[in-house]
Design an enzyme around this catalytic site. Structure first.
Site, mmCIF file in Angstrom:
data_model
loop_
_atom_site.group_PDB
_atom_site.id
_atom_site.type_symbol
_atom_site.label_atom_id
_atom_site.label_comp_id
_atom_site.label_asym_id
_atom_site.label_seq_id
_atom_site.Cartn_x
_atom_site.Cartn_y
_atom_site.Cartn_z
ATOM 1 N N GLU A 119 0.838 -1.217 0.000
ATOM 2 C CA GLU A 119 0.000 0.000 0.000
ATOM 3 C C GLU A 119 0.871 1.264 0.000
ATOM 4 O OE1 GLU A 119 -3.045 -0.164 -0.635
ATOM 5 O OE2 GLU A 119 -3.912 -1.986 0.243
ATOM 6 N N HIS B 92 -2.652 1.551 8.344
ATOM 7 C CA HIS B 92 -3.784 0.889 7.688
ATOM 8 C C HIS B 92 -3.970 -0.454 8.383
ATOM 9 C CE1 HIS B 92 -6.242 -1.286 4.933
ATOM 10 N NE2 HIS B 92 -5.257 -2.105 4.602
ATOM 11 N N HIS C 246 -7.234 -3.732 9.590
ATOM 12 C CA HIS C 246 -8.495 -4.396 9.226
ATOM 13 C C HIS C 246 -9.355 -4.667 10.467
ATOM 14 C CE1 HIS C 246 -6.042 -6.352 5.617
ATOM 15 N NE2 HIS C 246 -6.209 -5.043 5.476
ATOM 16 N N HIS D 117 -12.792 -3.434 3.404
ATOM 17 C CA HIS D 117 -11.358 -3.719 3.440
ATOM 18 C C HIS D 117 -10.738 -3.333 4.794
ATOM 19 C CE1 HIS D 117 -7.150 -3.166 1.393
ATOM 20 N NE2 HIS D 117 -7.070 -3.670 2.595
HETATM 21 O O1 2HA Z 1 -0.492 -5.124 3.428
HETATM 22 O O2 2HA Z 1 -3.494 -4.877 4.176
HETATM 23 O O3 2HA Z 1 -4.192 -3.709 1.940
HETATM 24 C C1 2HA Z 1 -1.586 -5.923 3.343
HETATM 25 C C2 2HA Z 1 -2.803 -5.104 3.223
HETATM 26 C C3 2HA Z 1 -3.140 -4.572 1.902
HETATM 27 ZN ZN ZN Z 2 -5.414 -3.985 3.789
#
Ligand code: 2HA
Ligand code: ZN
Length: 269
Positions: free
Chosen positions: A119, A142, A144, A214
Site C-alpha cells: 500500500e 492501515h 483491518h 477492506h
Molecule cells: O499489506 O493490508 O491492503 C496488506 C494489506 C493490503
Molecule cells: Zn489492507
C-alpha cells in the site's frame, strides 16, 4: 548485524512505538497474516550517518510523482511481512527508504533490503498531502478492524457521516477523541492508485477513513495517536454490536448531548 538505530535513540524510540502498535493490531485480531501496514515520516530525526548511506536496493518507481516528499525518509512495514513479527523484530520486517530527487521513486537505505508495503502509493500519497497542507502529522496506519469493516457491508452505513454520527453517539469518548469522524471511501482495488487518490481527498476532512469492505486508514501526530483513534471507533462499533446482539437498537446520545460535548471539548466539527 549493526542497525542504524544504535546511534540514533530518537529514531529507535519511534520505531519501537511502531513495533508496540503492531503488537496491538495483532492482539486485536485486526492483522491477519500480512494484513495492514504502517509508515512513519522520520525525515526530521535522520542523522548524517543515515543521510550518507548508499542505497541497498535498486531505485523503485512509486507510480506517482509526490513533490513534497523529495529527499524524505520513511520507516515502512515490509510487504508480505506479518504485524506479529514486526512487533518483535521491526528492522527485519520493515526498512528505511529515501525518496529520490525525481519525487517518483525510492531506494532502501537500511537496515536490510526489505521491500516496503504493497500500500506504499496510498501511504506516501497521504504523507505528501500532509506535508503540503502544513500538517505536523508523521504517522499513517492501515489495518483491518473486524467490527468497523463488518459495518461497511451495510449500504445504509456508507452514506456520508451516517457511521460517524452513529459511532460518535455510542460513547462520549469517541466524539471527543475522534472529533472529525470517519470518512468513507467506496471499494477500490487494494494497492491501486485509484485508492490512493480517493484516500487523500478524504483526508481534507477526516483523520480516519474507511476503505469499504477492506479496512481503515488513520493519520496522526504519531503512531500511537493514529492507533488510538481507530481503537476508539472500534469500541463504539462494539458497543453498537453488543446492544444489537442483546436484541435492541441502542438509543445513542441525543443531538443535544452531542452538541454539549462539542462545545465543552471545543471540537472542530
Ligand atoms: O499489506 O493490508 O491492503 C496488506 C494489506 C493490503
Ligand atoms: Zn489492507
Amino acid at each position: 548485524m549493526k542497525s542504524v538505530l544504535e546511534n540514533n535513540p530518537v529514531l529507535a524510540k519511534q520505531v519501537a512505538e511502531v513495533a508496540e502498535v503492531a503488537g496491538y493490531l495483532w492482539q486485536k485480531g485486526w492483522a491477519e497474516r500480512n494484513g495492514g501496514n504502517i509508515t512513519i515520516n522520520i525525515t526530521d530525526v535522520i542523522d548524517d550517518e543515515i543521510r550518507s548511506l548508499k542505497p541497498i536496493s535498486d531505485k523503485v518507481q512509486i507510480g506517482i510523482c509526490l513533490p513534497n516528499l523529495k529527499g524524505c525518509y520513511f520507516y515502512c512495514k515490509g510487504t508480505n511481512k506479518r504485524m506479529r513479527d514486526l512487533a518483535r523484530w521491526p528492522m527485519e520486517n520493515g526498512s528505511i527508504i529515501r525518496i529520490c530527487s525525481d519525487c517518483s521513486s525510492y531506494e532502501i537505505v537500511a537496515d536490510q533490503p526489505v521491500p516496503p508495503t504493497s500500500e506504499l502509493p496510498s501511504h506516501l500519497s497521504m504523507h505528501n498531502y500532509l506535508i503540503g497542507s502544513g500538517s505536523s502529522y508523521k504517522a499513517a496506519i492501515h489495518t483491518h478492524p473486524i467490527d468497523l469493516v463488518a459495518m461497511t457491508h451495510n449500504p445504509a452505513f456508507l452514506k456520508k457521516d451516517v457511521l460517524t454520527n452513529l459511532l460518535w453517539s455510542m460513547i462520549p469518548e469517541t466524539r471527543a477523541f475522534c472529533p472529525k469522524g470517519l470518512g468513507i471511501i467506496p471499494y477500490a482495488l487494494p494497492s491501486s492508485l485509484e485508492l490512493a487518490d480517493a484516500t487523500v481527498k478524504e483526508l481534507a476532512e477526516y483523520d480516519v477513513v474507511m476503505w469499504e469492505k477492506h479496512g481503515v486508514c488513520a493519520v496522526g501526530e504519531n503512531v500511537m495517536e493514529a492507533f488510538d483513534m481507530v481503537d476508539t471507533l472500534s469500541k463504539s462499533a462494539q458497543i453498537y454490536m453488543t446492544a444489537k446482539s442483546m436484541g435492541f437498537e441502542p438509543t445513542g446520545m441525543s443531538a443535544v448531548k452531542m452538541e454539549e460535548l462539542k462545545v465543552a471539548f471545543n471540537l472542530p466539527k
